[in-house]
Motif scaffolding. Sequence first.
Motif, PDB file in Angstrom:
ATOM      1  N   ASN A  17       0.606  -1.042   0.403  1.00 43.44           N
ATOM      2  CA  ASN A  17      -0.257   0.205  -0.433  1.00 43.44           C
ATOM      3  C   ASN A  17       0.716   1.483   0.128  1.00 43.44           C
ATOM      4  O   ASN A  17       1.543   1.726   0.781  1.00 43.44           O
ATOM      5  CB  ASN A  17      -1.248  -0.136   0.846  1.00 43.44           C
ATOM      6  CG  ASN A  17      -1.883   0.872   1.382  1.00 43.44           C
ATOM      7  OD1 ASN A  17      -3.114   0.910   0.793  1.00 43.44           O
ATOM      8  ND2 ASN A  17      -1.687   2.289   2.141  1.00 43.44           N
ATOM      9  N   VAL A  18       0.832   1.894  -0.287  1.00 47.09           N
ATOM     10  CA  VAL A  18       1.841   3.547  -1.437  1.00 47.09           C
ATOM     11  C   VAL A  18       0.389   4.381   0.098  1.00 47.09           C
ATOM     12  O   VAL A  18      -1.078   4.730  -1.256  1.00 47.09           O
ATOM     13  CB  VAL A  18       1.910   4.129  -2.279  1.00 47.09           C
ATOM     14  CG1 VAL A  18       2.401   4.551  -2.641  1.00 47.09           C
ATOM     15  CG2 VAL A  18       1.958   2.558  -2.885  1.00 47.09           C
ATOM     16  N   LYS A  19       1.026   5.123   0.758  1.00 46.96           N
ATOM     17  CA  LYS A  19       0.230   6.397   1.607  1.00 46.96           C
ATOM     18  C   LYS A  19       0.160   7.560   0.671  1.00 46.96           C
ATOM     19  O   LYS A  19      -1.064   8.286   1.029  1.00 46.96           O
ATOM     20  CB  LYS A  19       1.079   6.341   2.685  1.00 46.96           C
ATOM     21  CG  LYS A  19       0.297   5.382   3.962  1.00 46.96           C
ATOM     22  CD  LYS A  19       1.532   5.452   4.777  1.00 46.96           C
ATOM     23  CE  LYS A  19       1.254   4.551   5.786  1.00 46.96           C
ATOM     24  NZ  LYS A  19       1.557   4.846   7.136  1.00 46.96           N
ATOM     25  N   ALA A  20       0.632   7.828   0.065  1.00 48.92           N
ATOM     26  CA  ALA A  20       0.996   8.922  -0.822  1.00 48.92           C
ATOM     27  C   ALA A  20      -0.547   8.846  -1.790  1.00 48.92           C
ATOM     28  O   ALA A  20      -1.204  10.019  -2.437  1.00 48.92           O
ATOM     29  CB  ALA A  20       2.328   9.545  -1.768  1.00 48.92           C
ATOM     30  N   ALA A  21      -0.501   7.662  -2.726  1.00 48.71           N
ATOM     31  CA  ALA A  21      -1.672   7.917  -3.027  1.00 48.71           C
ATOM     32  C   ALA A  21      -2.751   8.046  -2.100  1.00 48.71           C
ATOM     33  O   ALA A  21      -4.069   8.544  -3.244  1.00 48.71           O
ATOM     34  CB  ALA A  21      -1.666   6.315  -3.389  1.00 48.71           C
ATOM     35  N   ASP A  22      -3.306   7.112  -0.998  1.00 52.79           N
ATOM     36  CA  ASP A  22      -4.414   7.193  -0.482  1.00 52.79           C
ATOM     37  C   ASP A  22      -4.423   8.939  -0.137  1.00 52.79           C
ATOM     38  O   ASP A  22      -5.562   8.984   0.094  1.00 52.79           O
ATOM     39  CB  ASP A  22      -4.164   6.430   1.180  1.00 52.79           C
ATOM     40  CG  ASP A  22      -4.187   5.460   1.395  1.00 52.79           C
ATOM     41  OD1 ASP A  22      -5.082   4.950  -0.543  1.00 52.79           O
ATOM     42  OD2 ASP A  22      -3.510   4.609   1.330  1.00 52.79           O
TER      43      ASP A  22
END
Length: 349
Positions: free
Chosen positions: A30-35
């Motif tokens: 999971n990539v937090k920047a996308a969230d």
Amino acid sequence: MSADCCTGKNLISVSKKGQHLVVDIHCHLNVKAADQIVQSKYPGPPPGIHEFSSDKSNEVNKAQFCTIGATLNNIDLRIADMDRLGVDVQVISPNPGQYFYYTDDETGLAASQAVNNGIAEAVASNPERFVGMGTVPMQNIAMAISEMRRCAQELDLRGIEISTNVNGKDLHHEELQPFFAAAEELGILLFIHPLGFTQAHRMKEYYFNNLIGNPLESTLAVGHLIFGGVLDRYPELKICVAHGGGYVPGYWGRMDHGWRARPDCSEHCKHLPSSYLRKLWFDTLVFDKEQLDSLVRSHGSDRLCLGSDYPFDMAEPNPVEFHDQLAENDKAKILGLNAADLLGLVPKV
């Protein structure tokens, strides 16, 4: 890295510790920047995420994400887990919750780029142990194709993970066909991974939206690819289906009978439906060794790849040991050689 004359890609040198190269083709990041990009415009949980889930399942999922969050959101803890499990290489694909097909086109593109950049950075931190697959904004096929090309040509990601449908449009839908044409041209692997079932009104209890819904979604996706003529139009597509290909490998005879008996089943499908299954790769995430043996008998060891679903609770806990009963030749292919061939990997000598 050396040039692969068959694919036009560079071969990636990867580490091998044991008798066989072990490549786990089904691992998530999971990539937090996308969230953050999506949450700034679409705050709250994604639409439909709780629609087909009971309060009890939501409670268990919340606890799960608290437990696996550190691993799902970064790669710092993975090497120790990989060494413990005997995995040489993880093929990192996006958390399916980060498809973001429901957003507007521009947000979807920005979020996809953030995911892909994050995965490329993770791979670059240890390129002998990690290989990457990306995501694309399938709600806009032109953008999806452009981002897929960037993934392949600039980020050196070796696959694209897609869902089993795009906002309810099945994979044989006319709007999606240019994407498959471009994927065939690029020679990039498409990893089909579901995100629950789209109409799971009767699957809220007992986590059925995942336990039954995920394999059912994969079954529908494979069915539409076959009966909708996608695999006829694009015969060189490289597709791997998660979760053992769903239910199709265990009940393909019914599809063959329908194709023989009914003209509406054979209208767009030139050959027996089961004949197309050997054009697809499946991971081996079936959890039961007798089911694995059956999959090897029916599908053949040449088109199967070890997949664990790391780091979720629905992961196979001992992915290498799970294959121990297989003949050595079959085991070598499934544990790593097939994935290496698909993704352009070569073990270091």
